[in-house]
Every structure is written in C-alpha cells, then in structure tokens.
Scaffold this motif. Structure first.
Motif, PDB file in Angstrom:
ATOM      1  N   PRO A  55       0.760  -1.345  -0.273  1.00 18.62           N
ATOM      2  CA  PRO A  55      -0.075   0.091   0.057  1.00 18.62           C
ATOM      3  C   PRO A  55       0.970   1.326  -0.085  1.00 18.62           C
ATOM      4  O   PRO A  55       1.834   1.394   0.562  1.00 18.62           O
ATOM      5  N   VAL A  56       0.238   2.410  -0.582  1.00 21.19           N
ATOM      6  CA  VAL A  56       1.135   3.519  -0.612  1.00 21.19           C
ATOM      7  C   VAL A  56       1.319   4.107   0.999  1.00 21.19           C
ATOM      8  O   VAL A  56       0.386   3.990   1.754  1.00 21.19           O
ATOM      9  N   GLY A  57       2.355   4.501   0.971  1.00 18.82           N
ATOM     10  CA  GLY A  57       2.693   5.006   2.514  1.00 18.82           C
ATOM     11  C   GLY A  57       3.270   4.012   3.370  1.00 18.82           C
ATOM     12  O   GLY A  57       3.304   3.972   4.679  1.00 18.82           O
ATOM     13  N   GLY A  58       3.384   2.556   2.855  1.00 23.09           N
ATOM     14  CA  GLY A  58       3.718   1.473   3.622  1.00 23.09           C
ATOM     15  C   GLY A  58       5.202   1.432   4.161  1.00 23.09           C
ATOM     16  O   GLY A  58       5.224   0.689   5.231  1.00 23.09           O
ATOM     17  N   GLY A  59       6.019   1.902   3.726  1.00 21.38           N
ATOM     18  CA  GLY A  59       7.274   2.317   3.906  1.00 21.38           C
ATOM     19  C   GLY A  59       8.154   1.300   2.822  1.00 21.38           C
ATOM     20  O   GLY A  59       9.383   1.024   3.365  1.00 21.38           O
ATOM     21  N   SER A  61       9.773   2.873   0.158  1.00 23.40           N
ATOM     22  CA  SER A  61      10.771   3.515  -0.163  1.00 23.40           C
ATOM     23  C   SER A  61      11.795   3.871   1.087  1.00 23.40           C
ATOM     24  O   SER A  61      12.809   3.974   0.804  1.00 23.40           O
ATOM     25  N   SER A  62      11.293   3.958   2.303  1.00 23.94           N
ATOM     26  CA  SER A  62      11.907   4.178   3.422  1.00 23.94           C
ATOM     27  C   SER A  62      12.788   2.758   3.675  1.00 23.94           C
ATOM     28  O   SER A  62      13.963   2.817   4.301  1.00 23.94           O
ATOM     29  N   PHE A  63      12.402   1.712   3.181  1.00 18.07           N
ATOM     30  CA  PHE A  63      13.074   0.470   3.505  1.00 18.07           C
ATOM     31  C   PHE A  63      14.376   0.305   2.542  1.00 18.07           C
ATOM     32  O   PHE A  63      15.470   0.172   3.141  1.00 18.07           O
ATOM     33  N   LEU A 207       7.009  -6.265   7.914  1.00 16.61           N
ATOM     34  CA  LEU A 207       5.783  -5.417   8.470  1.00 16.61           C
ATOM     35  C   LEU A 207       6.773  -4.221   9.137  1.00 16.61           C
ATOM     36  O   LEU A 207       7.500  -4.107   9.869  1.00 16.61           O
ATOM     37  N   THR A 208       6.099  -3.109   8.493  1.00 19.59           N
ATOM     38  CA  THR A 208       6.894  -1.655   8.806  1.00 19.59           C
ATOM     39  C   THR A 208       6.110  -0.894   9.964  1.00 19.59           C
ATOM     40  O   THR A 208       4.974  -1.483  10.389  1.00 19.59           O
ATOM     41  N   LYS A 209       6.690  -0.196  10.554  1.00 18.31           N
ATOM     42  CA  LYS A 209       6.348   0.956  11.524  1.00 18.31           C
ATOM     43  C   LYS A 209       6.014   0.296  12.790  1.00 18.31           C
ATOM     44  O   LYS A 209       4.845   0.562  13.461  1.00 18.31           O
ATOM     45  N   VAL A 210       6.745  -0.719  13.086  1.00 21.54           N
ATOM     46  CA  VAL A 210       6.513  -1.546  14.262  1.00 21.54           C
ATOM     47  C   VAL A 210       6.679  -0.451  15.682  1.00 21.54           C
ATOM     48  O   VAL A 210       5.960  -0.846  16.587  1.00 21.54           O
ATOM     49  N   ASP A 211       7.641   0.624  15.296  1.00 21.10           N
ATOM     50  CA  ASP A 211       7.667   1.525  16.556  1.00 21.10           C
ATOM     51  C   ASP A 211       6.343   2.219  16.988  1.00 21.10           C
ATOM     52  O   ASP A 211       6.142   2.508  18.042  1.00 21.10           O
ATOM     53  N   LEU A 212       5.394   2.502  15.821  1.00 20.83           N
ATOM     54  CA  LEU A 212       4.142   2.824  16.155  1.00 20.83           C
ATOM     55  C   LEU A 212       3.025   1.827  16.547  1.00 20.83           C
ATOM     56  O   LEU A 212       2.142   2.416  17.091  1.00 20.83           O
ATOM     57  N   ALA A 213       3.397   0.625  16.397  1.00 20.87           N
ATOM     58  CA  ALA A 213       2.544  -0.530  16.797  1.00 20.87           C
ATOM     59  C   ALA A 213       2.756  -0.929  18.225  1.00 20.87           C
ATOM     60  O   ALA A 213       1.751  -1.309  18.903  1.00 20.87           O
ATOM     61  N   VAL A 251      10.042  -4.888  11.090  1.00 19.11           N
ATOM     62  CA  VAL A 251      11.359  -4.153  10.823  1.00 19.11           C
ATOM     63  C   VAL A 251      10.886  -2.615  11.180  1.00 19.11           C
ATOM     64  O   VAL A 251       9.712  -2.125  10.975  1.00 19.11           O
ATOM     65  N   LYS A 252      11.827  -1.810  11.544  1.00 23.53           N
ATOM     66  CA  LYS A 252      11.561  -0.566  11.617  1.00 23.53           C
ATOM     67  C   LYS A 252      12.511   0.317  10.720  1.00 23.53           C
ATOM     68  O   LYS A 252      13.763  -0.008  10.652  1.00 23.53           O
ATOM     69  N   ASN A 253      11.909   1.087   9.975  1.00 21.02           N
ATOM     70  CA  ASN A 253      12.641   1.694   8.953  1.00 21.02           C
ATOM     71  C   ASN A 253      13.263   3.232   9.687  1.00 21.02           C
ATOM     72  O   ASN A 253      12.679   3.677  10.299  1.00 21.02           O
TER      73      ASN A 253
HETATM   74  N1  LIG Z   1       7.153   5.383  12.403  1.00 24.67           N
HETATM   75  C1  LIG Z   1       7.717   5.065  10.900  1.00 24.67           C
HETATM   76  N2  LIG Z   1       7.394   5.797  10.130  1.00 24.67           N
HETATM   77  C2  LIG Z   1       7.762   5.058   8.768  1.00 24.67           C
HETATM   78  C3  LIG Z   1       8.437   3.766   8.847  1.00 24.67           C
HETATM   79  N3  LIG Z   1       8.634   3.630   7.653  1.00 24.67           N
HETATM   80  C4  LIG Z   1       8.220   4.557   6.962  1.00 24.67           C
HETATM   81  N4  LIG Z   1       7.639   5.540   7.674  1.00 24.67           N
HETATM   82  C5  LIG Z   1       7.114   6.761   7.205  1.00 24.67           C
HETATM   83  O1  LIG Z   1       6.121   6.416   6.530  1.00 24.67           O
HETATM   84  C6  LIG Z   1       5.746   7.399   5.661  1.00 24.67           C
HETATM   85  C7  LIG Z   1       5.583   6.652   4.140  1.00 24.67           C
HETATM   86  O2  LIG Z   1       6.819   6.005   3.591  1.00 24.67           O
HETATM   87  P1  LIG Z   1       7.201   5.758   2.220  1.00 24.67           P
HETATM   88  O3  LIG Z   1       8.708   4.751   2.431  1.00 24.67           O
HETATM   89  O4  LIG Z   1       7.343   6.787   1.180  1.00 24.67           O
HETATM   90  O5  LIG Z   1       6.266   4.850   1.854  1.00 24.67           O
HETATM   91  P2  LIG Z   1       5.785   3.982   0.307  1.00 24.67           P
HETATM   92  O6  LIG Z   1       4.880   4.774  -0.264  1.00 24.67           O
HETATM   93  O7  LIG Z   1       5.617   2.700   0.655  1.00 24.67           O
HETATM   94  O8  LIG Z   1       7.198   4.031  -0.548  1.00 24.67           O
HETATM   95  C8  LIG Z   1       7.043   8.259   5.418  1.00 24.67           C
HETATM   96  O9  LIG Z   1       6.667   9.434   6.304  1.00 24.67           O
HETATM   97  C9  LIG Z   1       8.006   7.662   6.337  1.00 24.67           C
HETATM   98  O10 LIG Z   1       9.033   8.414   7.204  1.00 24.67           O
HETATM   99  C10 LIG Z   1       8.765   2.947  10.124  1.00 24.67           C
HETATM  100  O11 LIG Z   1       9.348   2.057  10.117  1.00 24.67           O
HETATM  101  N5  LIG Z   1       8.202   3.894  11.385  1.00 24.67           N
END
Ligand SMILES: Nc1nc2c(ncn2[C@@H]2O[C@H](COP(=O)(O)OP(=O)(O)O)[C@@H](O)[C@H]2O)c(=O)[nH]1
Ligand SMILES: [Mg+2]
Length: 300
Positions: A55-59, A61-63, A207-213, A251-253
């Motif tokens: 999904p968009v915003g899933g992380g 690109s951050s990974f 699974l991303t954003k584990v820090d928020l979960a 993971v936490k990105n």
């Molecule tokens: N707290 C937290 N935020 C994250 C994490 N990974 C990505 N983000 C944030 O989620 C948003 C979307 O990330 P992005 O990598 O652009 O998602 P993409 O659309 O799947 O490429 C950005 O604001 C990131 O900083 C994570 O592991 N933890």
C-alpha cells in the motif's frame, strides 16, 4: 478478513517469554560482509532483483533508503523519495542499486513501484506488478493507474530483469493499517501472491512501522520479536495473505532518526539476508528460455 488489525491489543501488551525469532545482535559487520561477498548461484545472473510492493505510505521507499544508509554507513537524505501524504510518491519503475562506503556495488538491486491504493483507478494495477515480476517492465516506466503497461514494454527480458524475490511491505501501525488493509487491497495482494506462487518466485512480508504499533518496541527495537502486539499482527497478516510466519519480518525503517542505530540495522540486515538467500535459491534453478515464450523462464 477486512480490518483485521482493529481487534489487536493495546500497544502496551506484556512481552512474550521468548523471542519468536533469534537475531544475532552485534554482528552487523559480519552480516554486511556476507551480503557484499554473496556468491550468486547462477553464473548468468549479475545481481539478485528484489521487488517491493504494498500500500502507498507503507514504507517501501523508506526500507530501500534505510538499506542504502546502512551500507554507506551514514544517514542519507530521503526528502525526495519518501511520501508524506496519502498518495504514492513513487510513480515510475525504479531500480535501486547499492554500494558500500568504499563505492563497491553490492550484488543485489531493489525495484520500487507505485503503491497499491484502494479503488480501481488509483495506484498501481496488479497486472503491472505481474508484468514486473516477469521482467516485462522497463526501467523508468511511468505507471498509469487507469491503463496497463503495454505488453511489449520489454518483450525479451533477461534473467537479470526477472524478479527473484517479491517483498510485500505492510505497515502495522493502527492509523495507516486500518485504511491500507481494506478488503480490496488484501484481495489484490492475495492475487499477486497467487501469481507469484504459480511462477515459483519466493516472497516474504515485511511489517513496517513497528515502533508505532508497540510502545515497548519504540523504546527498544531489540524487543521486536518479543512483543505480543507485533506477533499477533504478524499472525493476522499470515492468515490474511496466506504467507507462513517464517516468511514474515517486522522491521523499523529510518524515518526520523539523525544517526544510524546498530540495533535497527541488525533487524534490517537480518531481514535482507533472509530475502537474498531466498532469491539466490530461486536463481539457482532458472534458465534462459529456449523458445519464444517469456514464461518459459518459469518452466523448471
Ligand atoms: N514511524 C515509522 N514511520 C515510517 C516507517 N517506515 C516509513 N515510515 C514513514 O511512512 C511514510 C511513508 O513511507 P514511504 O517509504 O514513502 O512509503 P511508500 O509509499 O511505501 O514508499 C513516511 O513518512 C515515512 O517516514 C517506520 O518503520 N516507522
Ligand atoms: Mg515510495
């Protein structure tokens, strides 16, 4: 199915007695060295190709950016690559190469696509992802949510164009996950997974954003495989997508940090090592097609 995250427990659940996966903390340099020297199991393959979808915003690109930083041994600027709103920042088929701090190329690439979105006319089409899996989409192709990629975009893919491991990237924080994990998106990911299975391409879930979960994990990433909240979300995801728990990696990105953290790096490097091992096992058995059919790559 549906909003399967909403029934999850509060983020302050007690920890489990034992980790559901063991990570070797403090072995980052060894893990980086092994990945740098990874021997590819097929001489016709120059690099392992990983594709991230979700999904968009899933992380996604951050990974990728987190991995770039880890290998360069420094933080990198993500202002132009990471999404801040609800729409996909990535619009083109982009292949990311990696180099270490001495400028040496690493033996793998990660391809990034436009994010999946709810609704028929937004986000990347599942058929385009399937084309990408088979190597039929050229670098730089701009995705069009209302039109599929032309069939002949890359009509003669090489072994290097194929995807060798597919990675679903799924956020597990409640705020993003609730709208990301609508039935429509789950169904699309199930379809993509089914095709991936049919082609014999390995796949995993990150699974991303584990820090928020989970608040405990936000404070200490070393608890990532001990958190009940994260374990339950991993199980929910395993049931929804049909992917076994052994192929699910929380993971936490890097997203707000100003410097690298060795424990975050350890979780990310462990995950990448597993992904590349699966990809390397896959390439061992693939051959260039003999006839005209591009799908003969997959007839093993
Ligand atoms: N707290 C937290 N935020 C994250 C994490 N990974 C990505 N983000 C944030 O989620 C948003 C979307 O990330 P992005 O990598 O652009 O998602 P993409 O659309 O799947 O490429 C950005 O604001 C990131 O900083 C994570 O592991 N933890
Ligand atoms: Mg992106």
């Amino acid at each position: 199915m549906g909003l399967f995250w909403s029934k999850t427990s509060p983020p302050t659940d007690p920890m489990m007695e034992t980790d559901w996966c063991e990570i070797n903390w403090g072995q980052n340099n060894e893990m980086k060295r092994s990945l740098r020297k990874l021997q590819l199991k097929n001489p016709a393959v120059d690099h392992l190709r990983i594709l991230v979808v979700g999904p968009v915003g899933g992380g996604k690109s951050s990974f990728i950016q987190s991995m770039k930083g880890i290998f360069l041994d420094r933080m990198i600027n993500t202002a132009c690559t990471v999404a801040t709103g609800g729409k996909s920042f990535t619009k083109t088929y982009t292949t990311n190469q990696f180099e270490d701090e001495r400028g040496r190329n690493l033996p793998f690439v990660i391809s990034d696509v436009m994010g999946l979105e709810n609704g028929r006319d937004s986000g990347v089409q599942s058929r385009d992802i399937i084309r990408a899996l088979k190597g039929h989409i050229k670098e730089g192709y701009t995705f069009n949510p209302v039109m599929q990629c032309p069939v002949n975009d890359n009509s003669s893919p090489t072994l290097n164009d194929l995807v060798h491991c597919l990675v679903f990237v799924i956020p597990i924080d409640n705020s993003t996950a609730n709208w990301c994990m609508e039935n429509d998106l789950i169904r699309r990911m199930q379809n993509i997974r089914q095709v991936t299975c049919d082609l014999g391409i390995p796949h995993v879930v990150i699974l991303t954003k584990v820090d928020l979960a989970c608040l405990h994990v936000k404070e200490d990433i070393k608890l990532v495989y001990k958190s009940q909240t994260i374990y339950r979300k991993a199980q929910a995801c395993s049931h929804a997508l049909g992917v076994p728990m052994s192929c699910i990696f929380p993971v936490k990105n890097y997203h707000e940090e100003k410097e690298l953290n060795p424990d975050m790096d350890a979780v990310l490097l462990f995950t990448l090592t597993q992904i590349l091992d699966y990809a390397n096992d896959f390439v061992k058995n693939i051959k260039e097609p003999e006839g005209d059919s591009n799908d003969s790559f997959f007839s093993m």
